[in-house]
Motif scaffolding. Structure first.
Motif, PDB file in Angstrom:
ATOM      1  N   ASN A 294      -7.655  22.363  42.517  1.00 40.63           N
ATOM      2  CA  ASN A 294      -8.012  22.643  43.637  1.00 40.63           C
ATOM      3  C   ASN A 294      -9.301  23.471  43.920  1.00 40.63           C
ATOM      4  OD1 ASN A 294      -7.723  22.283  46.824  1.00 40.63           O
ATOM      5  ND2 ASN A 294      -6.999  24.449  46.886  1.00 40.63           N
ATOM      6  N   ASN A 295      -9.616  24.492  43.203  1.00 37.94           N
ATOM      7  CA  ASN A 295     -10.617  25.468  43.056  1.00 37.94           C
ATOM      8  C   ASN A 295     -11.607  24.758  42.237  1.00 37.94           C
ATOM      9  OD1 ASN A 295      -9.992  28.413  44.242  1.00 37.94           O
ATOM     10  ND2 ASN A 295      -7.911  27.154  43.757  1.00 37.94           N
ATOM     11  N   LEU A 296     -11.628  23.946  41.498  1.00 42.00           N
ATOM     12  CA  LEU A 296     -12.637  23.102  40.801  1.00 42.00           C
ATOM     13  C   LEU A 296     -13.247  22.274  42.299  1.00 42.00           C
ATOM     14  CD1 LEU A 296     -11.331  21.544  37.502  1.00 42.00           C
ATOM     15  CD2 LEU A 296     -13.198  23.420  37.868  1.00 42.00           C
ATOM     16  N   ILE A 297     -12.350  21.922  43.017  1.00 41.68           N
ATOM     17  CA  ILE A 297     -13.012  21.284  44.040  1.00 41.68           C
ATOM     18  C   ILE A 297     -14.029  22.053  45.024  1.00 41.68           C
ATOM     19  CG2 ILE A 297     -12.528  19.924  46.305  1.00 41.68           C
ATOM     20  CD1 ILE A 297     -10.118  18.750  44.916  1.00 41.68           C
ATOM     21  N   PHE A 298     -13.418  23.406  45.270  1.00 41.68           N
ATOM     22  CA  PHE A 298     -14.207  24.360  45.834  1.00 41.68           C
ATOM     23  C   PHE A 298     -15.643  24.614  45.171  1.00 41.68           C
ATOM     24  CE2 PHE A 298     -15.742  28.747  46.366  1.00 41.68           C
ATOM     25  CZ  PHE A 298     -15.826  28.827  47.809  1.00 41.68           C
ATOM     26  N   LEU A 299     -15.501  24.679  43.811  1.00 42.61           N
ATOM     27  CA  LEU A 299     -16.671  25.063  43.067  1.00 42.61           C
ATOM     28  C   LEU A 299     -17.654  23.617  42.891  1.00 42.61           C
ATOM     29  CD1 LEU A 299     -15.069  27.302  40.159  1.00 42.61           C
ATOM     30  CD2 LEU A 299     -16.674  27.947  42.101  1.00 42.61           C
ATOM     31  N   ARG A 300     -17.229  22.447  43.521  1.00 41.14           N
ATOM     32  CA  ARG A 300     -17.948  21.252  43.407  1.00 41.14           C
ATOM     33  C   ARG A 300     -18.416  20.841  41.874  1.00 41.14           C
ATOM     34  NH1 ARG A 300     -22.027  24.057  47.263  1.00 41.14           N
ATOM     35  NH2 ARG A 300     -20.771  23.930  49.191  1.00 41.14           N
ATOM     36  N   LEU A 301     -16.819  21.119  41.015  1.00 42.83           N
ATOM     37  CA  LEU A 301     -16.844  20.614  39.836  1.00 42.83           C
ATOM     38  C   LEU A 301     -15.887  19.808  39.479  1.00 42.83           C
ATOM     39  CD1 LEU A 301     -17.596  24.327  38.062  1.00 42.83           C
ATOM     40  CD2 LEU A 301     -19.221  22.329  38.496  1.00 42.83           C
ATOM     41  N   ASP A 302     -15.566  18.823  40.582  1.00 40.39           N
ATOM     42  CA  ASP A 302     -14.281  18.016  40.314  1.00 40.39           C
ATOM     43  C   ASP A 302     -14.733  16.615  39.823  1.00 40.39           C
ATOM     44  OD1 ASP A 302     -15.536  18.096  42.852  1.00 40.39           O
ATOM     45  OD2 ASP A 302     -13.872  16.956  43.873  1.00 40.39           O
ATOM     46  N   SER A 303     -15.635  16.368  38.952  1.00 44.31           N
ATOM     47  CA  SER A 303     -15.938  15.192  38.625  1.00 44.31           C
ATOM     48  C   SER A 303     -15.085  14.753  37.428  1.00 44.31           C
ATOM     49  CB  SER A 303     -17.265  15.291  37.738  1.00 44.31           C
ATOM     50  OG  SER A 303     -17.134  16.112  36.480  1.00 44.31           O
ATOM     51  N   ARG A 304     -14.592  13.436  37.272  1.00 44.64           N
ATOM     52  CA  ARG A 304     -13.604  12.890  36.338  1.00 44.64           C
ATOM     53  C   ARG A 304     -13.897  13.758  34.974  1.00 44.64           C
ATOM     54  NH1 ARG A 304     -10.496   8.509  36.448  1.00 44.64           N
ATOM     55  NH2 ARG A 304      -9.584   7.708  34.450  1.00 44.64           N
ATOM     56  N   LYS A 305     -14.947  13.906  34.238  1.00 51.48           N
ATOM     57  CA  LYS A 305     -14.967  14.619  33.046  1.00 51.48           C
ATOM     58  C   LYS A 305     -14.493  16.066  33.176  1.00 51.48           C
ATOM     59  CE  LYS A 305     -18.513  15.875  29.584  1.00 51.48           C
ATOM     60  NZ  LYS A 305     -19.852  15.897  29.192  1.00 51.48           N
ATOM     61  N   THR A 306     -14.738  16.783  34.158  1.00 52.09           N
ATOM     62  CA  THR A 306     -14.598  17.923  34.310  1.00 52.09           C
ATOM     63  C   THR A 306     -12.962  18.086  34.581  1.00 52.09           C
ATOM     64  OG1 THR A 306     -16.607  18.606  35.594  1.00 52.09           O
ATOM     65  CG2 THR A 306     -14.751  20.196  35.546  1.00 52.09           C
ATOM     66  N   LEU A 307     -12.410  17.358  35.527  1.00 49.97           N
ATOM     67  CA  LEU A 307     -10.922  17.460  35.589  1.00 49.97           C
ATOM     68  C   LEU A 307     -10.106  17.146  34.386  1.00 49.97           C
ATOM     69  CD1 LEU A 307     -10.458  15.587  39.020  1.00 49.97           C
ATOM     70  CD2 LEU A 307     -10.161  17.726  38.459  1.00 49.97           C
ATOM     71  N   TRP A 308     -10.729  16.114  33.603  1.00 47.54           N
ATOM     72  CA  TRP A 308     -10.176  15.948  32.124  1.00 47.54           C
ATOM     73  C   TRP A 308     -10.044  17.056  31.315  1.00 47.54           C
ATOM     74  CZ3 TRP A 308      -6.086  12.996  30.871  1.00 47.54           C
ATOM     75  CH2 TRP A 308      -5.978  11.967  31.585  1.00 47.54           C
ATOM     76  N   MET A 309     -11.261  17.806  31.416  1.00 44.85           N
ATOM     77  CA  MET A 309     -11.431  18.938  30.578  1.00 44.85           C
ATOM     78  C   MET A 309     -10.401  19.899  30.826  1.00 44.85           C
ATOM     79  SD  MET A 309     -15.595  19.474  30.280  1.00 44.85           S
ATOM     80  CE  MET A 309     -15.378  20.790  29.717  1.00 44.85           C
ATOM     81  N   LEU A 310     -10.245  19.920  32.155  1.00 45.17           N
ATOM     82  CA  LEU A 310      -9.076  21.053  32.664  1.00 45.17           C
ATOM     83  C   LEU A 310      -7.850  20.753  32.199  1.00 45.17           C
ATOM     84  CD1 LEU A 310      -8.241  23.498  34.357  1.00 45.17           C
ATOM     85  CD2 LEU A 310      -8.082  21.573  36.415  1.00 45.17           C
ATOM     86  N   ARG A 311      -7.203  19.482  32.187  1.00 48.37           N
ATOM     87  CA  ARG A 311      -6.095  18.800  31.854  1.00 48.37           C
ATOM     88  C   ARG A 311      -6.023  19.131  30.397  1.00 48.37           C
ATOM     89  NH1 ARG A 311      -7.069  13.138  35.364  1.00 48.37           N
ATOM     90  NH2 ARG A 311      -6.757  14.224  37.132  1.00 48.37           N
ATOM     91  N   VAL A 312      -6.893  18.803  29.645  1.00 45.44           N
ATOM     92  CA  VAL A 312      -6.868  18.866  28.026  1.00 45.44           C
ATOM     93  C   VAL A 312      -6.726  20.538  27.788  1.00 45.44           C
ATOM     94  CG1 VAL A 312      -8.099  18.533  25.820  1.00 45.44           C
ATOM     95  CG2 VAL A 312      -8.001  16.769  27.470  1.00 45.44           C
ATOM     96  N   GLY A 313      -7.493  21.360  28.264  1.00 48.09           N
ATOM     97  CA  GLY A 313      -7.360  22.607  28.436  1.00 48.09           C
ATOM     98  C   GLY A 313      -5.927  23.275  28.474  1.00 48.09           C
ATOM     99  N   ILE A 314      -5.386  22.760  29.791  1.00 50.18           N
ATOM    100  CA  ILE A 314      -4.257  23.286  29.856  1.00 50.18           C
ATOM    101  C   ILE A 314      -3.078  22.638  28.985  1.00 50.18           C
ATOM    102  CG2 ILE A 314      -2.237  23.150  31.709  1.00 50.18           C
ATOM    103  CD1 ILE A 314      -4.248  23.134  33.806  1.00 50.18           C
ATOM    104  N   ALA A 315      -3.315  21.586  28.390  1.00 49.44           N
ATOM    105  CA  ALA A 315      -2.309  21.144  27.457  1.00 49.44           C
ATOM    106  C   ALA A 315      -2.447  21.853  26.073  1.00 49.44           C
ATOM    107  CB  ALA A 315      -2.286  19.660  27.115  1.00 49.44           C
ATOM    108  N   ILE A 316      -3.355  22.292  25.809  1.00 46.73           N
ATOM    109  CA  ILE A 316      -3.716  23.192  24.624  1.00 46.73           C
ATOM    110  C   ILE A 316      -3.243  24.653  24.729  1.00 46.73           C
ATOM    111  CG2 ILE A 316      -5.586  24.478  23.184  1.00 46.73           C
ATOM    112  CD1 ILE A 316      -7.321  21.943  23.601  1.00 46.73           C
ATOM    113  N   THR A 317      -3.342  25.219  26.053  1.00 53.57           N
ATOM    114  CA  THR A 317      -2.809  26.577  26.358  1.00 53.57           C
ATOM    115  C   THR A 317      -1.351  26.536  26.232  1.00 53.57           C
ATOM    116  OG1 THR A 317      -3.001  26.286  28.725  1.00 53.57           O
ATOM    117  CG2 THR A 317      -4.918  27.378  27.629  1.00 53.57           C
ATOM    118  N   VAL A 318      -0.583  25.434  26.694  1.00 56.50           N
ATOM    119  CA  VAL A 318       0.901  25.158  26.787  1.00 56.50           C
ATOM    120  C   VAL A 318       1.047  25.151  25.366  1.00 56.50           C
ATOM    121  CG1 VAL A 318       2.644  23.533  27.178  1.00 56.50           C
ATOM    122  CG2 VAL A 318       1.081  23.969  29.110  1.00 56.50           C
ATOM    123  N   LEU A 319       0.575  24.322  24.555  1.00 59.78           N
ATOM    124  CA  LEU A 319       0.895  24.241  22.981  1.00 59.78           C
ATOM    125  C   LEU A 319       0.739  25.685  22.461  1.00 59.78           C
ATOM    126  CD1 LEU A 319       1.846  22.508  20.604  1.00 59.78           C
ATOM    127  CD2 LEU A 319      -0.732  21.867  20.137  1.00 59.78           C
TER     128      LEU A 319
END
Length: 476
Positions: free
Chosen positions: A373-398
């Motif tokens: 949601n806050n990536l959308i506010f920052l206008r950084l919600d491109s498909r590439k950025t969203l996947w970077m966020l998803r992968v980053g969260i997966a790494i932090t969970v691990l």
């Protein structure tokens, strides 16, 4: 590094956060006409209205369950045990207090999020602290700062806390490898979050009630099995909260300051009132009745449910089991497992593992929704950025599943304080708007009509709102 983080925590939580949380909660309690006490009897009616579907957003109930998914995490189990370990039984009382006054703070921030929401490119409502900082205060820089804090907290640090608790619980109960727990959690999280906010909300409206009832039911069973000890436990909570007994449960000494600080820290981590996270879910709802205050009232139910009900269930299990040591190297979740094993038998460790797995998984998924949601506010919600966020969260969970627990909690406390200071500053500056929203809602309720927010009555606010959000509602 741990010593430095501990020093920062002492500065933030030793005085700044306690006064700010108490002051903001009392301020909004007064400014909103004690709305959490006035409407507690109507929570059932609010929940009934919250399932009414409306175009352009989630139902209020879906938004509530999404916010509860983020609230109801390891903090409700491990956090409660750590609070009692650090501050004694009195910490539970101060958790209750921060929840009761925090309900008014939650009403304020969630009502503001509803008021200043806007539609994204897909027609879905979006909003939160960054939006009301930008639109309501005209301070986009402040919204950007808050969004960055939230992205670090919910995209990285808080997910390590959740994964850490799950991995410790499964290791204790089943000798399950931490790295395997982190891998499974990461994969499951990725499978769910790709469905987007609507897909997550549909899952959470079923998962959250089930897992909450599961834990509360277990606590009730254990409490009934040891009903004779309950009066002593309740007495210990109140006596320790005010320093009426020097030793907690007859073993360890605690001060009122320790109890208050521990209760406030873990209580806020659990219910998130004032931290600015919940408004991200609240803004996504198409509120019914169509008034910003209606969603604020529904979200107050989340604070009550999280702390007064679920955290109390955990506290009862821990306190019934008897004195617990200062946590040290023992994970908070293991303290809960040990307590339930002592009270109910060997099944307790495995049961806690199941519950914390459900709690933490739902929390990780909801945390991603807040970050997105806050990536959308920052206008950084491109498909590439969203996947970077998803992968980053997966790494932090691990990685979080294998990290040192004290370091994880210290980082979480610091980020929580930074988010709260920024958000509370904004909603205090916007408190005249909160008062206006509350009074407008209460006025219509007194007249016996369905509350509808008419922005044309308040031209100074109407000019700040997103077009098409509140100016096309049916009038009374």
């Amino acid at each position: 590094m741990p010593d430095f983080l501990s020093f920062i925590n002492e500065v933030l939580w030793g005085s700044v956060m306690i006064y700010l949380l108490l002051g903001a909660g009392i301020w909004f309690t007064v400014r909103s006409g004690c709305i959490q006490f006035r409407y507690i009897r109507q929570f059932g009616k609010s929940l009934k209205n919250s399932v009414t579907p409306q175009p352009g957003g989630l139902t209020s109930f879906q938004a509530l369950c999404t916010s509860l998914a983020a609230r109801v995490g390891s903090g409700n189990l491990a956090g409660v045990a750590l609070a009692i370990s650090a501050g004694g039984p009195g910490a539970v009382f101060w958790m209750w207090m921060i929840a009761i006054i925090g309900m008014a703070t939650s009403f304020a921030e969630c009502s503001l999020a509803q008021l200043y929401k806007e539609r994204d490119k897909n027609g879905q409502f979006r909003g939160g602290p960054a939006w009301y900082m930008s639109r309501g205060l005209g301070m986009r820089w402040m919204g950007v700062l808050f969004s960055l804090f939230l992205l670090v907290a919910y995209g990285l640090i808080f997910n390590t806390v959740q994964a850490n608790s799950v991995s410790h619980a499964l290791r204790y109960a089943f000798n399950f490898p931490e790295w395997l727990t982190g891998t499974i959690l990461s994969v499951l999280m990725l499978l769910v979050i790709v469905t987007g906010i609507k897909g997550v909300a549909k899952l959470m409206q079923w998962l959250v009630p089930v897992m909450a009832l599961l834990w509360v039911a277990a606590s009730l069973v254990v409490t009934l099995m040891h009903i004779g000890q309950v009066p002593d436990v309740i007495a210990a909570i109140f006596k320790a909260a005010f320093g009426w007994r020097e030793a907690a449960a007859g073993a360890l000494g605690y001060t009122v300051s320790q109890a208050l600080t521990a209760g406030f820290q873990r209580g806020m981590f659990s219910n998130e009132a004032g931290m600015g996270s919940t408004p991200n879910a609240a803004a996504a709802a198409a509120s019914w009745p169509p008034h910003p205050a209606a969603q604020g009232i529904v979200q107050m139910i989340g604070v009550f449910t999280d702390t007064i009900i679920i955290c109390s269930a955990s506290a009862m299990i821990v306190l019934l089991a008897g004195p617990i040591p200062h946590a040290g190297t023992t994970a908070g979740i293991q303290l809960v497992q040990q307590a339930l094993v002592n009270l109910g038998g060997s099944w307790g460790a495995g049961f806690v593992s199941l519950v914390v797995l459900l709690f933490s998984f739902s929390s990780i998924v909801a945390n991603y929704i807040y970050a997105e949601n806050n990536l959308i506010f920052l206008r950084l919600d491109s498909r590439k950025t969203l996947w970077m966020l998803r992968v980053g969260i997966a790494i932090t969970v691990l990685t979080g599943s294998m990290m040192s627990l004290p370091l994880v909690w210290q980082l979480a406390d610091i980020m929580m304080a930074l988010m709260a200071i920024t958000n509370l500053t904004a909603i205090l500056l916007l408190s005249p708007v909160v008062t206006l929203i509350a009074r407008d809602y209460l006025r219509q309720r007194k007249l016996g009509v369905r509350p509808v927010f008419d922005a044309t009555r308040y031209p100074e606010i109407a000019s700040q709102l997103a077009p098409g959000t509140w100016d096309d509602l049916p009038r009374q």
